[in-house]
Design a protein around this motif. Structure first.
Motif, mmCIF file in Angstrom:
data_model
loop_
_atom_site.group_PDB
_atom_site.id
_atom_site.type_symbol
_atom_site.label_atom_id
_atom_site.label_comp_id
_atom_site.label_asym_id
_atom_site.label_seq_id
_atom_site.Cartn_x
_atom_site.Cartn_y
_atom_site.Cartn_z
ATOM 1 N N ASP A 223 0.807 -1.217 0.000
ATOM 2 C CA ASP A 223 0.000 0.000 0.000
ATOM 3 C C ASP A 223 0.844 1.273 0.000
ATOM 4 O O ASP A 223 0.300 2.379 0.039
ATOM 5 C CB ASP A 223 -0.921 0.016 1.224
ATOM 6 C CG ASP A 223 -1.966 -1.086 1.175
ATOM 7 O OD1 ASP A 223 -2.523 -1.298 0.092
ATOM 8 O OD2 ASP A 223 -2.200 -1.732 2.210
ATOM 9 N N TYR A 224 2.173 1.107 -0.014
ATOM 10 C CA TYR A 224 3.049 2.284 0.059
ATOM 11 C C TYR A 224 2.896 3.170 -1.170
ATOM 12 O O TYR A 224 2.924 2.699 -2.298
ATOM 13 C CB TYR A 224 4.503 1.830 0.197
ATOM 14 C CG TYR A 224 5.512 2.936 0.024
ATOM 15 C CD1 TYR A 224 5.634 3.943 0.975
ATOM 16 C CD2 TYR A 224 6.334 2.970 -1.098
ATOM 17 C CE1 TYR A 224 6.560 4.965 0.813
ATOM 18 C CE2 TYR A 224 7.265 3.983 -1.265
ATOM 19 C CZ TYR A 224 7.375 4.983 -0.306
ATOM 20 O OH TYR A 224 8.286 5.996 -0.476
ATOM 21 N N GLN A 225 2.727 4.461 -0.918
ATOM 22 C CA GLN A 225 2.711 5.467 -1.967
ATOM 23 C C GLN A 225 3.765 6.513 -1.603
ATOM 24 O O GLN A 225 3.633 7.226 -0.621
ATOM 25 C CB GLN A 225 1.329 6.137 -2.065
ATOM 26 C CG GLN A 225 0.199 5.211 -2.444
ATOM 27 C CD GLN A 225 0.302 4.745 -3.884
ATOM 28 O OE1 GLN A 225 0.772 5.469 -4.752
ATOM 29 N NE2 GLN A 225 -0.137 3.519 -4.135
ATOM 30 N N GLY A 226 4.812 6.579 -2.393
ATOM 31 C CA GLY A 226 5.893 7.517 -2.142
ATOM 32 C C GLY A 226 6.887 7.434 -3.279
ATOM 33 O O GLY A 226 6.675 6.707 -4.250
ATOM 34 N N ASP A 227 8.003 8.167 -3.155
ATOM 35 C CA ASP A 227 8.937 8.196 -4.286
ATOM 36 C C ASP A 227 10.132 7.279 -4.097
ATOM 37 O O ASP A 227 11.058 7.292 -4.906
ATOM 38 C CB ASP A 227 9.388 9.628 -4.562
ATOM 39 C CG ASP A 227 10.349 10.160 -3.511
ATOM 40 O OD1 ASP A 227 10.345 9.630 -2.382
ATOM 41 O OD2 ASP A 227 11.090 11.105 -3.816
ATOM 42 N N LEU A 228 10.130 6.451 -3.039
ATOM 43 C CA LEU A 228 11.210 5.487 -2.856
ATOM 44 C C LEU A 228 10.963 4.253 -3.715
ATOM 45 O O LEU A 228 9.844 3.737 -3.772
ATOM 46 C CB LEU A 228 11.308 5.066 -1.388
ATOM 47 C CG LEU A 228 11.702 6.159 -0.392
ATOM 48 C CD1 LEU A 228 11.618 5.621 1.025
ATOM 49 C CD2 LEU A 228 13.104 6.670 -0.684
ATOM 50 N N LYS A 229 12.005 3.768 -4.362
ATOM 51 C CA LYS A 229 11.919 2.533 -5.125
ATOM 52 C C LYS A 229 12.442 1.405 -4.249
ATOM 53 O O LYS A 229 13.612 1.394 -3.868
ATOM 54 C CB LYS A 229 12.727 2.626 -6.414
ATOM 55 C CG LYS A 229 12.582 1.390 -7.298
ATOM 56 C CD LYS A 229 13.346 1.546 -8.614
ATOM 57 C CE LYS A 229 13.163 0.302 -9.489
ATOM 58 N NZ LYS A 229 13.935 0.416 -10.754
ATOM 59 N N VAL A 230 11.586 0.469 -3.906
ATOM 60 C CA VAL A 230 11.945 -0.634 -3.015
ATOM 61 C C VAL A 230 12.440 -1.794 -3.873
ATOM 62 O O VAL A 230 11.693 -2.349 -4.685
ATOM 63 C CB VAL A 230 10.746 -1.062 -2.146
ATOM 64 C CG1 VAL A 230 11.164 -2.164 -1.182
ATOM 65 C CG2 VAL A 230 10.199 0.139 -1.387
ATOM 66 N N LEU A 231 13.708 -2.182 -3.685
ATOM 67 C CA LEU A 231 14.362 -3.146 -4.565
ATOM 68 C C LEU A 231 14.353 -4.569 -4.027
ATOM 69 O O LEU A 231 15.065 -5.430 -4.543
ATOM 70 C CB LEU A 231 15.806 -2.697 -4.823
ATOM 71 C CG LEU A 231 15.947 -1.325 -5.484
ATOM 72 C CD1 LEU A 231 17.413 -0.960 -5.657
ATOM 73 C CD2 LEU A 231 15.234 -1.297 -6.830
#
Length: 532
Positions: A223-231
């Motif tokens: 559900d995360y909404q943000g500008d981080l790209k989780v790798l």
């Protein structure tokens, strides 16, 4: 083993486009086993620290590294450092020329796991509860300059500040300003235990034994909404009792990376003896170590005693004996790599000088030897801390001007005792809340400071700190910071000792290691992946 070295934050920023494109062979860990990261940080819930993972209570580098993965903030420090950028917000900025009104627009679609929408009122609740709770060991001091918080509909929030503060966007990037679920957190009471209900890039489940966390398992938040790209899909942060046990787990393949705190001996050994499949990575560091003083407590109530200590202690010998190649002497409360730094203690005291120290004590009518105990924590800054305080004891006692004992105490009890003012002299470490000189000044010298120090200097509090915060260009704030450092060197409410470098060790099938720890020692686990 290959040793990789990253020297300066500015260089990291320049290399960002290159490094970001190298090394990874895919999404790095997605759909596979968790990437396991080791740490010697310990997390415990006790009578005195019942809510270690509550943003209103937590104010420690180790715990903040748990919160940074799980608690979303309006702003964040970008990958290579620099000025904060929007995170939970889509845009933010000051609306006046005096830096007293800061407006943010929330991203659309923000929600907590489970679907509850995040609105401006939720953000207001989250920050106001930190100020209302005002825990004596907590981070509320970062937010006390907020006068009022105004909301405009569901997505706009405006912070009206009591005084101008160009560092406010940095403060909104810290876990103190984390957005939490009002259904899980009370407005005026901390949340006991290890659960976190927030909207960051990961959810977390703490594995415990008794009252201590043995590991924290971070799972990618869908559900995360943000500008981080989780790798990656999952990372486990596993606690070890000491650095040797952590190193063994790395070599045995039980973990993929070891972070704080590696010992100086480990770093030296791993640098000299290459081991196939393991990389040692040196990174910029903003950690400092210092002695703190309860300035209304004998025998350090007279500043001549503190000044004499500043004239006796040999920082070069201390760093060389205890932290070879991993620490440098520090002559200011602001480290050398931060704008505004000057060597104020060296300018005033020069090289270690027993005669100068003796004259200071004699002029103040103080009988020698001055007797006191140096207090340190046994389990928070690494095993080398005891040796560090043995060297300090030797230096002070060798002058015959002091009669010093040392005493070690576990962190939870040590911090409680220090905050209560039980120790006349104590050793502490500091990782900045954000990479700005303000984070080495206000937490120690402003009202409601982290140390709960009785030391008060009205020029610093009412003139110099406000003046420094009025400068939107942080480089232009050098003049008030230089004056603050001069006052600190003269009054010695704290005595800086050394500035450290950072090291992590990782297996060479893990990518993103060079981005996984910032110069402020902030973990960014979302950068880790699997690859070559």
């Amino acid at each position: 083993m290959n040793r990789k070295t990253l020297v300066l934050p500015a260089i990291i920023g320049l290399l960002a486009p290159v490094l970001a494109a190298c090394g990874a062979t895919g999404s790095g860990g997605e759909g596979g086993d968790a990437i396991v990261v080791g740490t010697t940080d310990q997390f415990a819930a006790t009578k005195d620290t019942p809510a270690p993972f509550d943003p209103a209570f937590a104010y420690d580098a180790g715990v903040w590294n748990i919160l940074r993965q799980t608690v979303q903030t309006l702003m964040r420090i970008p990958r290579g450092g620099g000025a904060p950028v929007p995170e939970a917000a889509s845009r933010c900025g000051f609306t006046d020329t005096q830096n007293e009104s800061f407006r943010c627009k929330l991203r659309s679609g923000l929600k907590f796991p489970g679907g509850e929408a995040i609105t401006a009122d939720v953000v207001k609740f989250s920050l106001e509860r930190v100020v209302k709770i005002k825990d004596s060991s907590g981070p509320s001091g970062l937010l006390t300059n907020i006068d009022t918080i105004e909301t405009n509909g569901d997505s706009e929030i405006v912070f009206h500040l009591k005084t101008p503060d160009a560092t406010f966007p940095y403060k909104l990037s810290t876990p103190a300003a984390g957005i939490v679920d009002p259904k899980a957190y009370e407005a005026t009471k901390v949340r006991d235990g290890f659960e976190i209900s927030a909207s960051g890039p990961y959810t977390v489940k703490a594995e415990t034994k008794g009252n201590k966390v043995t590991s924290a398992v971070f799972t990618k938040n869908p559900d995360y909404q943000g500008d981080l790209k989780v790798l990656n899909d999952k990372v486990e942060l596993r606690s070890f009792p000491d650095a040797d046990a952590m190193e063994k787990a790395l070599k045995d393949g039980e973990i993929s990376m070891m972070t704080r705190t590696l010992t100086p001996e480990q770093i030296e050994r791993m640098s000299e003896n290459q081991e196939e499949g393991i990389d040692l990575v040196e990174m910029p560091g903003l950690e400092i170590r210092y002695l703190g003083f309860t300035t209304d407590k004998a025998p350090v109530k007279d500043k001549a005693v503190r000044q004499a200590m500043a004239a006796i202690i040999d920082r070069g010998e201390l760093a060389g004996k205890v932290y070879p190649a991993t620490a440098e002497p520090l002559y200011s409360n602001i480290p050398a790599s931060i704008a505004g730094h000057q060597n104020s203690f060296f300018n005033k005291y020069g090289e270690p000088n027993r005669k100068k120290a003796a004259n200071m004590l004699s002029a103040a009518g103080i009988s020698t030897p001055v007797k006191f105990t140096l207090n340190y924590t046994t389990d928070h800054y690494g095993v080398a801390t005891e040796k560090e305080f043995e060297v300090l004891k030797e230096q002070l006692n060798a002058s015959a001007l002091f009669d010093v004992d040392i005493k070690g105490t576990e962190w939870t009890k040590f911090r409680e005792n220090q905050n209560r003012g039980d120790y006349a002299v104590y050793g502490m470490g500091w990782f900045p809340d954000f990479p700005d000189a303000d984070s080495y000044v206000a937490p120690f010298l402003d009202e409601g400071n982290f140390l709960n120090s009785p030391y008060v200097n009205s020029e610093i509090r009412t003139k110099l700190i406000p003046e420094s915060r009025s400068a939107a260009d942080r480089g232009a704030a050098s003049a008030p910071f230089e004056r603050i450092q001069e006052i600190v060197a003269n009054d010695v409410p704290l005595l800086p000792l050394w500035q450290g470098k950072q090291y992590v060790a990782a297996r060479d099938d893990v990518t993103g290691v060079e981005w996984s720890v910032t110069s402020s020692a902030d973990l960014q686990l979302w950068e880790l992946g699997r690859g070559v």
